[in-house]
Design a protein around this motif. Structure first.
Motif, PDB file in Angstrom:
ATOM      1  N   LEU B 137      46.126 -20.906  -0.560  1.00 30.66           N
ATOM      2  CA  LEU B 137      46.795 -20.843  -1.862  1.00 30.66           C
ATOM      3  C   LEU B 137      46.070 -21.695  -2.897  1.00 30.66           C
ATOM      4  O   LEU B 137      46.094 -21.383  -4.088  1.00 30.66           O
ATOM      5  CB  LEU B 137      48.251 -21.295  -1.731  1.00 30.66           C
ATOM      6  CG  LEU B 137      49.179 -20.243  -1.140  1.00 30.66           C
ATOM      7  CD1 LEU B 137      50.579 -20.814  -0.985  1.00 30.66           C
ATOM      8  CD2 LEU B 137      49.239 -19.011  -2.027  1.00 30.66           C
ATOM      9  N   VAL B 140      43.629 -19.428  -4.447  1.00 31.99           N
ATOM     10  CA  VAL B 140      44.257 -18.478  -5.367  1.00 31.99           C
ATOM     11  C   VAL B 140      44.609 -19.179  -6.682  1.00 31.99           C
ATOM     12  O   VAL B 140      44.323 -18.685  -7.778  1.00 31.99           O
ATOM     13  CB  VAL B 140      45.518 -17.873  -4.723  1.00 31.99           C
ATOM     14  CG1 VAL B 140      46.214 -16.955  -5.696  1.00 31.99           C
ATOM     15  CG2 VAL B 140      45.161 -17.116  -3.454  1.00 31.99           C
ATOM     16  N   TYR B 143      41.586 -19.905  -8.709  1.00 26.73           N
ATOM     17  CA  TYR B 143      41.067 -18.661  -9.293  1.00 26.73           C
ATOM     18  C   TYR B 143      41.788 -18.369 -10.614  1.00 26.73           C
ATOM     19  O   TYR B 143      41.155 -18.052 -11.620  1.00 26.73           O
ATOM     20  CB  TYR B 143      41.249 -17.503  -8.314  1.00 26.73           C
ATOM     21  CG  TYR B 143      40.994 -16.141  -8.934  1.00 26.73           C
ATOM     22  CD1 TYR B 143      39.692 -15.679  -9.110  1.00 26.73           C
ATOM     23  CD2 TYR B 143      42.038 -15.342  -9.370  1.00 26.73           C
ATOM     24  CE1 TYR B 143      39.443 -14.457  -9.696  1.00 26.73           C
ATOM     25  CE2 TYR B 143      41.812 -14.113  -9.957  1.00 26.73           C
ATOM     26  CZ  TYR B 143      40.515 -13.669 -10.121  1.00 26.73           C
ATOM     27  OH  TYR B 143      40.278 -12.453 -10.702  1.00 26.73           O
ATOM     28  N   PHE B 144      43.100 -18.493 -10.602  1.00 28.53           N
ATOM     29  CA  PHE B 144      43.851 -18.208 -11.822  1.00 28.53           C
ATOM     30  C   PHE B 144      43.537 -19.227 -12.913  1.00 28.53           C
ATOM     31  O   PHE B 144      43.490 -18.884 -14.087  1.00 28.53           O
ATOM     32  CB  PHE B 144      45.352 -18.181 -11.533  1.00 28.53           C
ATOM     33  CG  PHE B 144      45.762 -16.988 -10.729  1.00 28.53           C
ATOM     34  CD1 PHE B 144      45.240 -15.736 -11.027  1.00 28.53           C
ATOM     35  CD2 PHE B 144      46.634 -17.094  -9.661  1.00 28.53           C
ATOM     36  CE1 PHE B 144      45.596 -14.622 -10.283  1.00 28.53           C
ATOM     37  CE2 PHE B 144      47.002 -15.987  -8.922  1.00 28.53           C
ATOM     38  CZ  PHE B 144      46.480 -14.743  -9.234  1.00 28.53           C
ATOM     39  N   ALA B 147      39.977 -18.109 -14.139  1.00 29.64           N
ATOM     40  CA  ALA B 147      39.984 -16.801 -14.795  1.00 29.64           C
ATOM     41  C   ALA B 147      40.895 -16.800 -16.019  1.00 29.64           C
ATOM     42  O   ALA B 147      40.635 -16.096 -16.988  1.00 29.64           O
ATOM     43  CB  ALA B 147      40.436 -15.726 -13.808  1.00 29.64           C
ATOM     44  N   GLY B 148      41.943 -17.591 -15.989  1.00 29.86           N
ATOM     45  CA  GLY B 148      42.909 -17.557 -17.079  1.00 29.86           C
ATOM     46  C   GLY B 148      42.588 -18.510 -18.215  1.00 29.86           C
ATOM     47  O   GLY B 148      42.800 -18.185 -19.371  1.00 29.86           O
ATOM     48  N   TRP B 149      42.086 -19.671 -17.903  1.00 31.63           N
ATOM     49  CA  TRP B 149      41.905 -20.690 -18.942  1.00 31.63           C
ATOM     50  C   TRP B 149      40.451 -21.105 -19.134  1.00 31.63           C
ATOM     51  O   TRP B 149      40.168 -22.018 -19.889  1.00 31.63           O
ATOM     52  CB  TRP B 149      42.759 -21.925 -18.618  1.00 31.63           C
ATOM     53  CG  TRP B 149      44.175 -21.739 -18.997  1.00 31.63           C
ATOM     54  CD1 TRP B 149      44.748 -22.137 -20.173  1.00 31.63           C
ATOM     55  CD2 TRP B 149      45.215 -21.115 -18.240  1.00 31.63           C
ATOM     56  NE1 TRP B 149      46.076 -21.781 -20.185  1.00 31.63           N
ATOM     57  CE2 TRP B 149      46.386 -21.158 -19.029  1.00 31.63           C
ATOM     58  CE3 TRP B 149      45.266 -20.503 -16.999  1.00 31.63           C
ATOM     59  CZ2 TRP B 149      47.594 -20.618 -18.590  1.00 31.63           C
ATOM     60  CZ3 TRP B 149      46.462 -19.969 -16.563  1.00 31.63           C
ATOM     61  CH2 TRP B 149      47.606 -20.029 -17.348  1.00 31.63           C
ATOM     62  N   GLY B 150      39.541 -20.475 -18.419  1.00 34.34           N
ATOM     63  CA  GLY B 150      38.151 -20.883 -18.509  1.00 34.34           C
ATOM     64  C   GLY B 150      37.496 -20.396 -19.785  1.00 34.34           C
ATOM     65  O   GLY B 150      38.138 -19.864 -20.667  1.00 34.34           O
ATOM     66  N   ARG B 154      33.843 -16.627 -17.476  1.00 31.11           N
ATOM     67  CA  ARG B 154      34.849 -17.122 -16.538  1.00 31.11           C
ATOM     68  C   ARG B 154      35.230 -16.101 -15.474  1.00 31.11           C
ATOM     69  O   ARG B 154      35.450 -16.449 -14.330  1.00 31.11           O
ATOM     70  CB  ARG B 154      36.084 -17.595 -17.294  1.00 31.11           C
ATOM     71  CG  ARG B 154      36.744 -16.522 -18.104  1.00 31.11           C
ATOM     72  CD  ARG B 154      37.626 -17.142 -19.172  1.00 31.11           C
ATOM     73  NE  ARG B 154      37.965 -16.161 -20.159  1.00 31.11           N
ATOM     74  CZ  ARG B 154      39.071 -15.406 -20.114  1.00 31.11           C
ATOM     75  NH1 ARG B 154      39.901 -15.530 -19.108  1.00 31.11           N
ATOM     76  NH2 ARG B 154      39.307 -14.535 -21.047  1.00 31.11           N
ATOM     77  N   GLN B 155      35.300 -14.812 -15.859  1.00 31.78           N
ATOM     78  CA  GLN B 155      35.685 -13.811 -14.858  1.00 31.78           C
ATOM     79  C   GLN B 155      34.701 -13.795 -13.693  1.00 31.78           C
ATOM     80  O   GLN B 155      35.072 -13.747 -12.529  1.00 31.78           O
ATOM     81  CB  GLN B 155      35.749 -12.417 -15.489  1.00 31.78           C
ATOM     82  CG  GLN B 155      36.848 -12.254 -16.519  1.00 31.78           C
ATOM     83  CD  GLN B 155      38.237 -12.250 -15.884  1.00 31.78           C
ATOM     84  OE1 GLN B 155      38.377 -12.255 -14.668  1.00 31.78           O
ATOM     85  NE2 GLN B 155      39.260 -12.275 -16.705  1.00 31.78           N
ATOM     86  N   LEU B 159      35.412 -15.001  -9.942  1.00 26.66           N
ATOM     87  CA  LEU B 159      35.254 -14.053  -8.838  1.00 26.66           C
ATOM     88  C   LEU B 159      34.354 -14.651  -7.762  1.00 26.66           C
ATOM     89  O   LEU B 159      34.654 -14.592  -6.575  1.00 26.66           O
ATOM     90  CB  LEU B 159      34.661 -12.740  -9.361  1.00 26.66           C
ATOM     91  CG  LEU B 159      34.464 -11.678  -8.307  1.00 26.66           C
ATOM     92  CD1 LEU B 159      35.803 -11.190  -7.794  1.00 26.66           C
ATOM     93  CD2 LEU B 159      33.662 -10.495  -8.858  1.00 26.66           C
ATOM     94  N   PHE B 162      36.181 -17.265  -5.871  1.00 20.98           N
ATOM     95  CA  PHE B 162      37.195 -16.722  -4.970  1.00 20.98           C
ATOM     96  C   PHE B 162      36.539 -16.121  -3.725  1.00 20.98           C
ATOM     97  O   PHE B 162      36.914 -16.430  -2.583  1.00 20.98           O
ATOM     98  CB  PHE B 162      38.018 -15.658  -5.709  1.00 20.98           C
ATOM     99  CG  PHE B 162      39.380 -15.416  -5.121  1.00 20.98           C
ATOM    100  CD1 PHE B 162      39.658 -15.671  -3.801  1.00 20.98           C
ATOM    101  CD2 PHE B 162      40.406 -14.912  -5.910  1.00 20.98           C
ATOM    102  CE1 PHE B 162      40.918 -15.435  -3.266  1.00 20.98           C
ATOM    103  CE2 PHE B 162      41.670 -14.670  -5.387  1.00 20.98           C
ATOM    104  CZ  PHE B 162      41.918 -14.935  -4.063  1.00 20.98           C
ATOM    105  N   LEU B 163      35.540 -15.283  -3.943  1.00 25.02           N
ATOM    106  CA  LEU B 163      34.908 -14.613  -2.799  1.00 25.02           C
ATOM    107  C   LEU B 163      34.295 -15.631  -1.845  1.00 25.02           C
ATOM    108  O   LEU B 163      34.449 -15.560  -0.630  1.00 25.02           O
ATOM    109  CB  LEU B 163      33.832 -13.644  -3.285  1.00 25.02           C
ATOM    110  CG  LEU B 163      34.348 -12.351  -3.910  1.00 25.02           C
ATOM    111  CD1 LEU B 163      33.192 -11.509  -4.413  1.00 25.02           C
ATOM    112  CD2 LEU B 163      35.157 -11.559  -2.887  1.00 25.02           C
ATOM    113  N   PHE B 166      36.932 -17.789  -0.202  1.00 22.14           N
ATOM    114  CA  PHE B 166      37.761 -16.962   0.685  1.00 22.14           C
ATOM    115  C   PHE B 166      37.010 -16.698   1.992  1.00 22.14           C
ATOM    116  O   PHE B 166      37.609 -16.686   3.069  1.00 22.14           O
ATOM    117  CB  PHE B 166      38.106 -15.653  -0.014  1.00 22.14           C
ATOM    118  CG  PHE B 166      39.240 -14.899   0.624  1.00 22.14           C
ATOM    119  CD1 PHE B 166      40.517 -15.432   0.646  1.00 22.14           C
ATOM    120  CD2 PHE B 166      39.045 -13.656   1.191  1.00 22.14           C
ATOM    121  CE1 PHE B 166      41.569 -14.741   1.226  1.00 22.14           C
ATOM    122  CE2 PHE B 166      40.084 -12.958   1.776  1.00 22.14           C
ATOM    123  CZ  PHE B 166      41.346 -13.500   1.798  1.00 22.14           C
TER     124      PHE B 166
END
Lengths: 473, 495
Positions: B137, B140, B143-144, B147-150, B154-155, B159, B162-163, B166
């Motif tokens: 977690l 996860v 990641y948010f 991706a959300g605030w960077g 950032r995407q 990614l 995360f990969l 993970f």
């Protein structure tokens, strides 16, 4: 409520859940002719009542026993399949509340959904090759009609593909059943192991492969998976959610029973393991390039069949195999319906890019999408994580560490395409106009089902008790 | 009590779901909740009594999945308590730092509070599945955050993050399954597995399981060659995201070495200790050299993390080198490793918060675009100087305490680790050179538009540095907690 049922005899009441579903289907079919189009929601209520009654009957009748002279097993496998299949169909009806309410073939859809669910349950409980064949036909014929009901060009193509593949693999299954009957001299599962053990090996292998291949059509796994992405894309969202969820329940429990019933040491685990690896790998690679969310989900369900086959490969060689399969099936059904519900909630979003800005426009729906998709990856604490963990553990426990490794590796690969969908949904700025107003029922199902998938993961211990127990011998 | 501490931030996050909460309220709510969390941790610390070896303080256990012998089992010992404390402080500093940041404060506060629960959960976990749930977690959540605030790409960075991580967590899961199946009776319970030492005498299987676990932890820590996700993730993460990522999340990997790998797989650990040492030395040197070559301030700090986590890896590797009369030295190394985790968490979080000022004020991390800041921003200069000196291990600050122990113990157990001393030299050069380029000389470039540290930023960064100074000056309270646990780990490795 565990009642020890007596074996032997016809005992038709033992199949009350199936009978209720079938009767509900008939009621929808007949009632549809007498109900005006704008009041067909009444039939949805009838169908929902039949499903709910079926779930209750399944729970009340839980136990171990047999019906129809031993041809139909009632045990933890059947009970779980009954609850999961009927429960998932109930959720699917929620999607129908938006999508096909007031449409031309509403009552027929409900009737077909109930008939197909009945067929799936016959498959799940089949304890005899002939019952297996009957279940296959019962489950398949409504499927063809369901896929074509949407009436679009895509739907017609998908229906044709489904029908042709279904016919081909149906014949294969019947061929396999015939061959095994000829070799064993019996079709009853309890007698198969002993009698097939003495039969010529290669012939048995051919027969078993044919039967399993036929069941792979129902499960939507390699080598009979080609219809799945087309049906997911072409059919209506309601039907897509149904055909990628419910038939798998019956088919996978049926494969499990068959593998357990076969003579030991036949190398079946390698056969099933190979199908598992092929399903997950092929589907994960194919899902990479998809831009249509439902087609992507279609491929994702094929890969999920791969994961679901992992505990089947461990059947009989690890105590965890059965609970792993049943828990995973329950979690998968919940999560997959949740993911499809997001697509039916936003019918205008037909590419992944259309979901841009979802988190801003509809934060709860976006959250449901994230939970569902990460759930399909197997992120804790969702219930699919528990299923996947048990599946991976059961394979290693059965001496197939390679299968565990490939399962985990494929989960990693799958993350990539699920994230291709999550990423736009989390964008701050998007063309929110592409989303339109979400439909109420589907939104509710999406949020409810994904919340349940989380809750079920946290309460996995409780679920465990429900799926623990032996199959009918 | 412990569970309350772990889950309090999550509950505070759920409160933020109340629809009509204003942004300002959300920001202050986050600060208040973080402060309460720190108080809860202080209470834990003040009531902490060193448990018997192999035992845990504040233990709690509730059945979760009895079918596989997994339970919600949490507890603290000298390895986890300091990290729990560090985590709560870093999150508090982040909440204060973000007080004026208007970028969707409500969801951000909720996400970070959730992430805090997750990180505390990893440190408190006494069951492999609970550990894994929180560990996964954390990925996860981060990641948010990215991706959300960077910013920037950032995407892509999110990614990759995360990969990559993970992959690590799945390898870890494979290792856990191996441990579960090897144990008899099968169990995921950390305490029971440590007691059992399930893979003793299974040379190959032990090596495979250890390999999977090491891969998982090495990605997260990260060590060379699995560190390539770190610089882009940091560069594009928001400032407070970087601070949490470097300050807390990297420790989840390093903590796994002392909590799981060493006590559960002692024989495999001893057999492969030299590999761990080599990876540690290489990480130290590569991290330092690449940091020296960076023109981007945030990337430079990211590589100092690779360097500093390298010391931790090196120390735990050295702890597995079995030779006569080195138990004491190896315990010192382990104690140094844990101290380093705490110290690095504080210092690097401070450095990243400082780096954030540069982007927020003037829009660039490029060191060459600044110069002579000392005259324009004396407070920033002072804070950065303290943080840089702490980072390079100046006596009187926590970095020194940690690295001194690591090298004393490490060289005592495995003299080859002395090579890594070069890393200290290089990283000092990198930090001092950066300090010189940014702050000395003539005021030029973007530095002209730079406004000095504001009060809330100063408090956030100052809090972290004061604690680093506190540990540097008076390390006893912390070491008294860590040392018994370090000795216990060595006792377990020597089995």
């Amino acid at each position: 409520m565990m009642v020890a049922l007596q074996s032997g005899g016809m005992r038709p009441l033992a199949m009350l859940p199936e009978i209720l579903l079938f009767a509900g289907g008939l009621a929808c079919l007949l009632g549809g002719s007498f109900t005006p189009r704008e009041r067909q929601w009444r039939l949805r209520v009838v169908a929902a009542a039949a499903l709910a009654a079926s779930v209750i009957a399944a729970l009340v009748g839980a136990g171990t026993g047999a019906a129809f002279e031993g041809g139909f097993a009632i045990d933890v496998g059947t009970t779980t399949a009954r609850v999961v299949a009927a429960g998932a169909t109930l959720l699917v009806l929620g999607l129908a509340g938006d999508e096909i309410a007031g449409a031309g073939r509403e009552s027929e859809t409900y009737a077909l959904l109930l008939f197909a669910t009945t067929g799936t349950l016959v498959l799940a409980g089949a304890h005899d090759l002939l019952v297996l064949a009957v279940g296959f036909l019962l489950a398949s014929i409504p499927l063809y009609a369901l896929v074509g009901l949407a009436g679009s060009a895509h739907a017609a193509e998908a229906a044709l593909k489904t029908y042709l593949l279904g016919a081909l693999f149906g014949i294969l299954l019947l061929l396999g059943v015939t061959l095994l009957y000829g070799l064993a001299g019996t079709t009853a599962y309890p007698a198969l192991a002993a009698s097939l053990g003495a039969a010529p090996g290669p012939a048995v292998v051919v027969g078993v492969m044919a039967v399993i291949a036929g069941l792979m059509f129902k499960a939507g796994g390699v080598p009979a998976h080609f219809w799945v992405p087309d049906a997911a894309q072409g059919a209506s969202g309601t039907v897509a959610a149904f055909v990628t969820t419910v038939p798998k329940v019956g088919a996978l429990v049926a494969v499990f029973r068959l593998v357990v019933a076969l003579p030991h040491g036949g190398g079946w685990e390698v056969l099933v393991g190979a199908l598992a690896v092929l399903s997950m790998s092929v589907a994960n690679l194919a899902a990479f390039g998809q831009d249509d969310p439902r087609r992507l989900l279609g491929w994702s369900t094929v890969s999920q069949v791969g994961y679901l086959l992992v505990p089947v490969a461990a059947a009989g060689r690890s105590d965890l195999a059965l609970p792993a399969l049943l828990l995973y099936l329950a979690g998968y059904a919940l999560t997959n319906v949740a993911a499809f519900a997001v697509t039916t909630a936003l019918p205008d979003a037909r590419t992944l890019g259309d979901f841009a800005g979802l988190v801003r426009a509809r934060p709860l729906l976006a959250l449901a999408l994230v939970v569902a998709l990460l759930g399909l990856v197997g992120t804790p604490p969702t219930v699919v994580f528990v299923g996947k963990l048990l599946a991976a553990t059961s394979a290693w426990d059965a001496g197939m560490a390679w299968l565990t490794a490939l399962l985990l590796l494929n989960s990693l690969v799958s993350l990539f395409y699920y994230l291709r969908w999550i990423a736009p949904a989390l964008l701050r700025d998007g063309r929110e106009s592409a989303l339109g107003a979400p439909r109420t029922w589907s939104t509710g199902v999406a949020i409810g089902a994904s919340a349940l998938s989380l809750l079920a993961g946290v309460l996995a211990g409780v679920l465990w008790h429900l799926v623990a127990g032996p199959l009918l011998g | 009590m412990l569970s309350v501490t772990v889950f309090f931030p999550l509950v505070a996050a759920l409160v933020l779901a109340i629809p009509r909460l204003g942004d300002t309220v959300a920001r202050w709510w986050w600060v208040a909740a973080s402060l309460v969390e720190v108080i809860l941790v202080v209470r834990l610390w003040s009531g902490y009594r060193t448990p018997a070896p192999g035992g845990l303080a504040y233990e709690q256990r509730v059945a979760w999945m009895p079918g596989v012998n997994s339970s919600y089992h949490v507890g603290l010992d000298g390895l986890s308590l300091p990290l729990v404390a560090m985590t709560s402080v870093v999150f508090l500093a982040c909440s204060v730092y973000a007080l004026r940041d208007a970028d969707r404060p409500r969801s951000r506060a909720a996400l970070f509070l959730g992430l805090e629960t997750v990180c505390l959960g990893v440190f408190a976990a006494a069951d492999l599945l609970v550990f894994f749930v929180f560990f996964d977690l954390s990925i996860v959540g981060m990641y948010f955050v990215i991706a959300g605030w960077g910013h920037g790409e950032r995407q892509r960075s999110a990614l990759r993050f995360f990969l990559y991580t993970f992959l690590g967590s799945l390898a870890l899961l494979a290792g856990f399954i191996g441990l579960y199946l090897a144990a008899s009776p099968h169990t995921f319970d950390i305490v029971a597995l440590v007691k059992q030492n399930p893979l003793a005498g299974h040379g190959t299987l032990g090596a495979v399981v250890l390999g999977a676990i090491l891969l998982g932890l090495a990605v997260k820590t990260p060590t060379v060659p699995f560190h390539t996700w770190l610089p882009p993730a940091h560069t594009d993460a928001p400032t407070i995201g970087s601070a949490v990522l470097a300050g807390v999340l990297l420790k989840l990997g390093a903590y796994g070495f002392v909590r799981i790998a060493m006590p559960m797989l002692p024989s495999a650990w001893r057999a492969w200790a030299w590999v761990v040492i080599v990876v540690g030395i290489v990480s130290v040197l590569v991290g330092a050299l690449v940091a020296l070559a960076q023109g981007n301030l945030k990337r430079m700090i990211a590589y100092t993390s690779v360097n500093h986590m390298g010391y931790v890896v090196l120390a735990v590797g050295a702890a597995g080198v079995l030779a006569s009369n080195t138990a004491q030295a190896r315990a010192v190394a382990v104690s140094g490793a844990v101290t380093q985790m705490v110290s690095h968490g504080l210092i690097t979080a401070a450095l990243f918060l400082l780096a954030g000022l540069f982007l927020e004020r003037t829009g660039s991390y490029e060191i060459s675009e600044y110069g002579g800041l000392a005259t324009r921003a004396p407070r920033t200069t002072a804070l950065f100087a303290v943080a840089a000196f702490a980072s390079l291990g100046l006596p009187g600050l926590s970095g020194f305490i940690a690295e001194f122990q690591i090298f004393t113990g490490g060289i005592g157990a495995a003299p080859v680790t002395a090579i890594a001393l070069l890393g200290i030299l290089v990283i000092s050069a990198a930090l001092l050179w950066t300090l010189q380029r940014l702050f000395t000389g003539e005021l030029r470039g973007r530095a002209r538009a730079f406004t000095d540290v504001r009060a809330h930023e100063g408090i956030a960064i100052g809090l972290l540095l004061v604690l680093s100074l506190g540990i540097g000056v008076a390390p006893r309270p912390v070491l008294d907690v860590i040392e018994p646990a370090a000795h216990a780990v060595i006792g377990l490795v020597d089995r």
